[in-house]
Design an enzyme around this catalytic site. Structure first.
Site, PDB file in Angstrom:
ATOM      1  N   HIS A 218       0.856  -1.191   0.000  1.00  0.00           N
ATOM      2  CA  HIS A 218       0.000   0.000   0.000  1.00  0.00           C
ATOM      3  C   HIS A 218       0.888   1.236   0.000  1.00  0.00           C
ATOM      4  CE1 HIS A 218      -3.226   2.818   0.891  1.00  0.00           C
ATOM      5  NE2 HIS A 218      -2.408   3.365   1.775  1.00  0.00           N
TER       6      HIS A 218
ATOM      7  N   LYS B 188      -8.753  -0.899   5.895  1.00  0.00           N
ATOM      8  CA  LYS B 188      -8.963  -1.418   4.539  1.00  0.00           C
ATOM      9  C   LYS B 188      -7.939  -2.501   4.201  1.00  0.00           C
ATOM     10  CE  LYS B 188      -8.914   2.752   2.605  1.00  0.00           C
ATOM     11  NZ  LYS B 188      -9.087   3.760   3.674  1.00  0.00           N
TER      12      LYS B 188
ATOM     13  N   SER C  53      -7.630   4.450   9.444  1.00  0.00           N
ATOM     14  CA  SER C  53      -8.342   4.508   8.163  1.00  0.00           C
ATOM     15  C   SER C  53      -7.637   3.641   7.122  1.00  0.00           C
ATOM     16  CB  SER C  53      -8.425   5.957   7.685  1.00  0.00           C
ATOM     17  OG  SER C  53      -8.958   6.039   6.384  1.00  0.00           O
TER      18      SER C  53
ATOM     19  N   ARG D 139     -14.896  13.325   8.320  1.00  0.00           N
ATOM     20  CA  ARG D 139     -13.665  13.988   8.752  1.00  0.00           C
ATOM     21  C   ARG D 139     -13.204  15.017   7.725  1.00  0.00           C
ATOM     22  NH1 ARG D 139      -9.910   9.367   8.835  1.00  0.00           N
ATOM     23  NH2 ARG D 139      -8.315  10.936   9.282  1.00  0.00           N
TER      24      ARG D 139
ATOM     25  N   ASP E 102     -15.211   3.118   7.544  1.00  0.00           N
ATOM     26  CA  ASP E 102     -14.128   4.051   7.213  1.00  0.00           C
ATOM     27  C   ASP E 102     -14.560   5.016   6.116  1.00  0.00           C
ATOM     28  OD1 ASP E 102     -11.318   5.044   7.055  1.00  0.00           O
ATOM     29  OD2 ASP E 102     -11.497   4.186   5.054  1.00  0.00           O
TER      30      ASP E 102
END
Length: 434
Positions: A82, A187, A183, A168, A161
């Site tokens: 990621h 995922k 967050s 947010r 999320d």
């Protein structure tokens, strides 16, 4: 249990229990807790922070708010990567087939881009017919057979999320470390991989502008992953100039294919090898970093990574011939060179400005419904440390609208900083958090 009491508790600096966090996330996801109460909670967290235990419970509650993929039907140690996002970041297009070429299963969920360029899925859709709309059965089958599959994120992956981030975003509560880390990790954990390698960018074109902030985020995410029972590492990488030379979807795909042919930009490949090394180690295919890197380099030399990329594209409906003939991919109608006006050396290229130039051209999305022009973008002819003379081409703009091209030109000129002396080399890899 009342949300009012939980807000009061956090406002006073007390820690929330697992049961309280579960109640809060479940209630908000179902619509039983209103936005105004959750907004108050997010602001209280911004002021009071969260403990390591609270951050883990929040992450797991968001992970469990929807579907959690079970990858047990896929053979081997499943690895995933990621990135926190950057300019010219086409890393997955090269890294994933390199790792898969070593027999390591890469089961990846990706999204579309929102901002200066498209996401991994947008780039892959440059291949006609390519689809990430796979069923779970197809996803598992492709990873077992090809060792690589990339699927679009389902609407039911960590829905808490998605809902919480939207809140947010409009209540000035995005930039809190525990909330950012939970967050991202909710995922990643829902995607089911056994091992996760994080690419945490730092610099002008990154979300985390300074190295201390990037290391802090990396440490927070690694803690969450370890506490959730995952193998995890974070590599902190430079994003003070665009990664590689290409910014824009088809341009980045072409650069990825060049890289798989052994002709990739040095800065880009350095990041690819650093991330890949951690993935190979987690998969237990090598015992040392040197051995892992050598294995990855061999997939480029012997073209097995290139062939794996073609196999992957074909398995998901794309035209694999374009992997071997990227020049056939469509190109923009207008080509405009950005000329240099002073002698010296490139000391800096503000990545954010280059990203905005790509966005102006139509290479990214202003909103999630924006249409992307896959052919436009910017090719950097000169990078940090290069000597430049009057009249040299700094960058090349690919556009389909001359007014947009002129606007992008102005942004690119401002992005380049030229100085009389050659700057000291900058390391692409700032450190690794394990």
């Amino acid at each position: 249990m009342r949300m009012y009491d939980l807000i009061t508790k956090k406002k006073n600096g007390e820690a929330l229990t697992k049961e309280e966090i579960d109640f809060m996330i479940e209630g908000y996801t179902k619509g039983e807790i209103p936005d105004y109460q959750m907004s108050a909670m997010m602001m209280a967290i911004c002021f009071q922070g969260m403990s390591e235990e609270e951050t883990l419970h929040l992450t797991l509650a968001m992970r469990d708010s929807g579907e959690v993929l079970d990858l047990s039907r896929i053979d081997g140690i499943k690895v995933d990567k990621h990135s926190t996002g950057g300019v010219g970041d086409k890393t997955s297009l090269v890294l994933a087939p390199m790792v898969a070429a070593l027999g390591i299963p890469v089961a990846k969920m990706s999204g579309r881009g929102l901002g200066h360029t498209g996401g991994t899925i947008d780039k892959l859709e440059c291949f006609p017919g390519f689809s990430t709309s796979l069923t779970e059965e197809q996803f598992y089958e492709n990873v077992n057979n090809v060792k690589l599959a990339i699927m679009g994120q389902t609407a039911n992956l960590a829905p808490a999320d998605k809902k919480l981030y939207a809140l947010r975003d409009v209540t000035a509560t995005v930039d809190q470390l525990s909330l950012i880390a939970s967050s991202i990790m909710s995922k990643k954990l829902a995607a089911g991989a056994d091992a996760i390698v994080l690419d945490v960018k730092t610099g002008n074109g990154a979300f985390m502008k300074t190295e201390p902030d990037a290391f802090a985020l990396a440490e927070e995410m690694v803690k969450i992953g370890q506490n959730a029972g995952k193998k995890i590492a974070a590599v902190i990488t430079d994003m003070d100039q665009p990664l590689g030379n290409a910014v824009g979807n088809i341009l980045e795909v072409k650069e990825a294919i060049l890289s798989l042919n052994g002709l990739g930009p040095k800065d880009f490949m350095e990041v690819v090898y650093a991330l890949g090394t951690q993935m190979v180690l987690f998969a237990a295919k090598a015992e040392t970093e040197e051995e892992a890197r050598t294995m990855l380099e061999e997939t480029i030399k012997n073209k097995t990574a290139l062939d794996k990329f073609a196999e992957f594209v074909e398995a998901q409906g794309g035209d694999k011939r374009l992997v071997y003939q990227p020049e056939v991919l469509p190109s923009a109608g207008i080509v405009l060179e950005v000329m240099n006006t002073e002698e010296g050396y490139v000391s800096r290229i503000k990545a954010e400005d280059i990203g905005l130039a790509s966005l102006v051209l139509g290479g990214g999305r202003v909103t999630k419904d924006s249409e992307i022009d896959l052919t436009v973008g910017v090719l950097l002819n000169k990078k940090r440390g290069d000597k430049v003379r009057m009249g040299d081409t700094l960058a090349t703009i690919f556009a389909n609208d001359m007014e947009k091209a002129k606007e992008a030109y102005a942004k690119i000129v401002c992005a380049y900083e030229i100085q009389p002396k050659q700057p000291e080399p900058v390391s692409m890899i700032k450190g690794v958090v394990r």
